[in-house]
Structure formats: C-alpha cells, structure tokens
Design an enzyme around this catalytic site. Structure first.
Site, short mmCIF file in Angstrom:
data_model
loop_
_atom_site.label_atom_id
_atom_site.label_comp_id
_atom_site.label_asym_id
_atom_site.label_seq_id
_atom_site.Cartn_x
_atom_site.Cartn_y
_atom_site.Cartn_z
N ASP A 2 1.15 -0.65 0.03
CA ASP A 2 -0.65 -0.09 0.09
C ASP A 2 0.81 1.30 -0.13
OD1 ASP A 2 -2.15 0.93 0.32
OD2 ASP A 2 -1.16 1.64 2.82
N ASP B 109 -0.17 5.29 1.16
CA ASP B 109 -0.62 6.09 1.77
C ASP B 109 -0.10 5.48 3.18
OD1 ASP B 109 -2.12 8.84 0.72
OD2 ASP B 109 -1.31 6.73 -0.11
#
Length: 236
Positions: free
Chosen positions: A29, A31
């Site tokens: 991922d 953020d």
C-alpha cells in the site's frame, strides 16, 4: 495466539525467521505505509476541507465504512477546484518515505523479488513513488483535471473505476499469474481495512503501524520502528 517477537513486533501463524528469497513478490500500500501521509487529506487542506476529508479517511481505514468506493468519491468531490500545483506542493513539502522503506525495498530487490504498489490513492503520487523506488507494477486512481484544477471526479480506467480492496486483491493475484508464481509466494504490506483482501491472499501479511482490525489479522504487525523491521523476521 499473537506473540511479541521483539518490542513493537508481533507475530502470529508462523515461526520466524523466514527467508526473503522464498518469496517472489512484495506488494505495498502507499498512503501511511510506504509514505507518511494520506495524500487525499493533504490535498483537501488546500481546499480548506482537511478535517472533513480526514474524518472520512479514518473511518474508511478502520473498516467503519463498508463502501470504500463511495467514501473515496465523497472525499474526491470535496477536492473540486484544487489546483494541480497544490498536489505538487504536497509531494514536495509534506510527503516523505516512511522510515525503513528504502531499506526494505532494496533488500527485496537484492533477493530477486518484484515490487507492486497498489493504492486507493492517486497516480499523481504513485507514479512518482514508483519512479523514486524503482517499483515494477502499480495500480491506483486517476484524478480528473480540467484547466489545471481538479473537477472532483475520477477517471475510469481500462481495468475499472476505483482501486478498492477488491481491486488490490485482484491486482495481486493477476501480478502473481503474470510472474508464474503462487500468491503464497507474495508478501503484502498495508495499514488499512482496504488492504485486508490482498493481505489475506498473500503468503505473508504485514501490518505497518496499522488500524486495530488490520493488526489483528496480519501475520506480522510492526507497531514500532520502520518498515525494515520486517527483515528481523524475513531474513535476506
């Protein structure tokens, strides 16, 4: 039962150490995982809507909003009118790689792993992080821009409309198929509820400073320190 392997490092479901070379793909991922911010929240600051947008982001990441796509559309709508230059300012002034990100990526590359970046965020940032870290594959969302300003909408892509949890999982599976490997040979690293589908598919799931629901389900939870702490349990 989860066991603390070392301070701030919790392990369940296997006995360390594992070998990094036994894996062929690492999926991240972006953020609050590879980077230190939630980009949508920081863009919203330029529109004076950060508090409102951040509240939706937090609820979505904790798994308290069932429809991730709807939550993202709501947040993006609040960005309408923000100039592209503000996104560049977010990248230049606010965005930093999280501690240990470069070290972990380097170790994965040296061990022969391919790298995948899957994000519910935006290509404006994922493209730059891809180039900065030398990541092989990415999937994320495109913000619609007209006359240098955000319209408050996203652009549909050939694979679909929004990269949510289901799309993250699908991209992980498709990338493994492309590489001719099993999903059990993949590592998936995330922090929010929308990362759980891909984490559940991978052979090793890693929660990084994650929401409680994610920490509970991950095989490794890094609660203190940097991303490179994974190398304490998956040895190069």
């Amino acid at each position: 039962m989860p066991q603390e392997h070392a301070p701030g490092l919790v392990i369940q479901g296997f006995t360390p150490p594992l070998k990094l070379q036994d894996f062929k793909l690492a999926a991240f991922d972006m953020d609050s995982t590879l980077i230190n911010i939630e980009c949508v929240d920081e863009i919203a600051a330029a529109a004076g809507r950060k508090e409102e947008v951040a509240a939706i982001t937090e609820a979505a990441m904790r798994g308290e909003i069932a429809d991730y796509k709807d939550s993202l559309r709501r947040r993006v709508a609040l960005l309408k009118g923000v100039g592209v230059q503000h996104m560049q300012e977010v990248y230049d002034r606010r965005l930093q790689l999280n501690p240990g990100a470069e070290e972990l990526v380097r170790a994965c590359k040296q061990a022969g792993l391919k790298l995948l970046l899957v994000s519910g965020g935006f290509t404006f940032f994922t493209d730059r992080i891809r180039d900065r870290l030398g990541i092989d594959y990415t999937r994320s969302n495109v913000l619609e821009v007209e006359a240098g300003r955000l319209t408050g909408r996203m652009v549909d892509q050939p694979w679909g409309d929004i990269c949510d949890g289901a799309e993250k999982r699908r991209m992980l599976v498709e990338t493994c198929q492309r590489l001719g490997i099993s999903t059990r040979q993949a590592i998936a690293v995330g922090d929010g509820a929308n990362d759980l589908p891909m984490m559940g598919e991978a052979g090793l799931s890693v929660a990084y400073h994650a929401k409680p629901k994610v920490r509970e389900q991950a095989m490794v939870a890094i609660n203190e320190g940097g991303l490179d702490r994974l190398l304490e349990v998956v040895r190069p």
